[in-house]
Design a protein around this motif. Structure first.
Motif, mmCIF file in Angstrom:
data_model
loop_
_atom_site.group_PDB
_atom_site.id
_atom_site.type_symbol
_atom_site.label_atom_id
_atom_site.label_comp_id
_atom_site.label_asym_id
_atom_site.label_seq_id
_atom_site.Cartn_x
_atom_site.Cartn_y
_atom_site.Cartn_z
ATOM 1 N N HIS A 97 0.814 -1.226 0.000
ATOM 2 C CA HIS A 97 0.000 0.000 0.000
ATOM 3 C C HIS A 97 0.847 1.276 0.000
ATOM 4 O O HIS A 97 0.382 2.315 -0.470
ATOM 5 N N THR A 98 2.062 1.201 0.546
ATOM 6 C CA THR A 98 2.858 2.439 0.597
ATOM 7 C C THR A 98 3.486 2.775 -0.762
ATOM 8 O O THR A 98 4.096 3.825 -0.918
ATOM 9 N N GLN A 99 3.302 1.901 -1.742
ATOM 10 C CA GLN A 99 3.786 2.234 -3.093
ATOM 11 C C GLN A 99 2.900 3.267 -3.772
ATOM 12 O O GLN A 99 3.290 3.904 -4.740
ATOM 13 N N VAL A 100 1.656 3.381 -3.273
ATOM 14 C CA VAL A 100 0.723 4.323 -3.907
ATOM 15 C C VAL A 100 1.203 5.748 -3.630
ATOM 16 O O VAL A 100 1.514 6.105 -2.490
ATOM 17 N N SER A 101 1.274 6.562 -4.685
ATOM 18 C CA SER A 101 1.832 7.908 -4.524
ATOM 19 C C SER A 101 0.783 8.987 -4.809
ATOM 20 O O SER A 101 -0.268 8.706 -5.416
ATOM 21 N N VAL A 102 1.094 10.209 -4.392
ATOM 22 C CA VAL A 102 0.213 11.352 -4.668
ATOM 23 C C VAL A 102 0.066 11.508 -6.188
ATOM 24 O O VAL A 102 -0.997 11.866 -6.693
ATOM 25 N N CYS A 121 -2.457 2.891 3.347
ATOM 26 C CA CYS A 121 -1.821 3.845 2.431
ATOM 27 C C CYS A 121 -1.194 4.990 3.240
ATOM 28 O O CYS A 121 -1.554 5.215 4.404
ATOM 29 N N LEU A 122 -0.295 5.731 2.607
ATOM 30 C CA LEU A 122 0.360 6.857 3.281
ATOM 31 C C LEU A 122 -0.687 7.905 3.685
ATOM 32 O O LEU A 122 -1.714 8.047 3.006
ATOM 33 N N PRO A 123 -0.424 8.670 4.770
ATOM 34 C CA PRO A 123 -1.411 9.669 5.241
ATOM 35 C C PRO A 123 -1.820 10.660 4.156
ATOM 36 O O PRO A 123 -2.981 11.063 4.088
ATOM 37 N N GLU A 124 -0.876 11.048 3.269
ATOM 38 C CA GLU A 124 -1.251 12.032 2.234
ATOM 39 C C GLU A 124 -2.223 11.438 1.214
ATOM 40 O O GLU A 124 -2.942 12.166 0.537
ATOM 41 N N ILE A 125 -2.272 10.104 1.113
ATOM 42 C CA ILE A 125 -3.236 9.457 0.209
ATOM 43 C C ILE A 125 -4.606 9.375 0.913
ATOM 44 O O ILE A 125 -5.631 9.734 0.345
ATOM 45 N N SER A 126 -4.589 8.916 2.172
ATOM 46 C CA SER A 126 -5.856 8.824 2.930
ATOM 47 C C SER A 126 -6.527 10.197 3.029
ATOM 48 O O SER A 126 -7.759 10.296 2.966
ATOM 49 N N ALA A 127 -5.710 11.247 3.153
ATOM 50 C CA ALA A 127 -6.262 12.611 3.281
ATOM 51 C C ALA A 127 -7.029 13.024 2.028
ATOM 52 O O ALA A 127 -7.934 13.859 2.092
ATOM 53 N N GLU A 128 -6.701 12.451 0.893
ATOM 54 C CA GLU A 128 -7.356 12.802 -0.379
ATOM 55 C C GLU A 128 -8.627 11.989 -0.635
ATOM 56 O O GLU A 128 -9.366 12.251 -1.582
#
Ligand code: 13P
Ligand code: SF4
Length: 305
Positions: A176-181, A202-209
């Protein structure tokens, strides 16, 4: 040589004859879903494992899931359909490292993501899954929580419970951490009308979106019930395929082509067959003290989840 359908029929016949319950994680392939007694997320699998009345349980998923079943049902024979299917995150922290963290944060409640080894669970206070973490940790008496090992699920959980103080270690899911902005920007550009659903690993910047953040079962349920017709899915890509089968009138797009868990993909229908035949798979064996100690933190999860 077997065709898929005849192999499935043989598996269904054998599991009935041998009193076997097949549990499959949602990331397993469609042909495995079709022979399973239950398919779901990690929390659902734990609940089913606790109540299944068959003498043997066969887990199609990864090792920590089969260990969880064994902890919940020590008297049963528990089989993991592919012995090499492990979760890399479950090995990111060992008992020695946890001991040092506990010394650093005395008095903190230790919350272990279920994606941990049975041995590590013996040194934790409570277990959580992606679908139960917020509810369980909100109700925990202790206001200070040491969350291991997934700092992304930890950060998302903490954002939902601002009244508690969290500390994390440096773990995370390599899939899941491979997913990028950039993936998010690209997917939004290609599918401007689609809703974005992501897993909290996923990274926090992905969940935030995201329009919705939830477990594999949560994502599937929410997408099925939604009036919307297009969805970008930010979790293991098998869920895109399963949703497309379940909702042929809707459209599902993978957030990232790289969101594929090679461990979850290891198990094949033939492995399930060999496991039932006794020519493959592995029986899970855990020491009595590990079973007893690890059970406490899983029981706390089931009681509060
Ligand atoms: P859930 O099944 O709880 O959503 O977790 C996903 C996962 O990565 C399992 O390893
Ligand atoms: Fe582990 Fe991530 Fe694979 Fe789940 S998706 S089994 S957390 S590596």
């Amino acid at each position: 040589m077997f065709a898929t359908k005849s192999l499935q029929d043989e598996i269904l016949r054998l599991k009935k004859e041998q009193d076997i319950c097949i549990l499959a994680h949602a990331y397993q392939s469609q042909d495995i879903w079709e022979v399973a007694d239950y398919v779901g997320d990690s929390f659902g699998l734990s609940l089913e494992a606790a109540k299944a009345d068959q003498k043997t349980i066969l887990m199609c998923g990864v090792r920590f899931m089969a260990e969880t079943v064994k902890i919940l049902s020590p008297q049963k024979r528990v089989l993991l359909s592919h012995p090499q299917a492990g979760c890399p995150m479950a090995d990111q922290i060992d008992t020695e490292q946890l001991k040092r963290l506990k010394e650093q944060y005395p008095g903190y409640a230790v919350a272990a993501y279920i994606n941990t080894s049975a041995e590590l669970k013996t040194a934790c206070d409570v277990c959580v899954t992606s679908s139960s973490a917020v509810d369980i940790l909100r109700r925990l008496e202790n206001p200070n929580i040491l969350f291991i090992p997934d700092c992304n699920l930890g950060a998302w959980t903490a954002s939902q419970i601002p009244e508690k103080h969290f500390v994390f270690c440096q773990g995370g899911c390599p899939t899941h951490t491979q997913v990028s902005v950039r993936d998010v920007e690209q997917a939004r550009r290609l599918h401007p009308d689609a809703l974005l659903f992501v897993h909290p690993e996923c990274l926090p910047e992905i969940s935030a979106e995201a329009d919705y953040v939830g477990s594999t079962t949560g994502i599937m349920q929410y997408a099925k019930e939604s009036d919307h017709s297009e969805f970008i899915i930010g979790t293991e890509n098998s869920i895109v395929q399963h949703l497309q089968f379940a909702c042929p009138g809707k459209h599902f797009y993978a957030l990232s082509k790289d969101c594929i868990c090679s461990n979850m993909k290891l198990t094949t229908l033939m492995d399930v067959y060999h496991c039932i035949q006794g020519t493959g798979g592995e029986e899970i064996k855990l020491k009595p003290d590990v079973l007893a100690q690890a059970r406490k933190c899983i029981d706390t999860m089931l009681e509060r989840g």
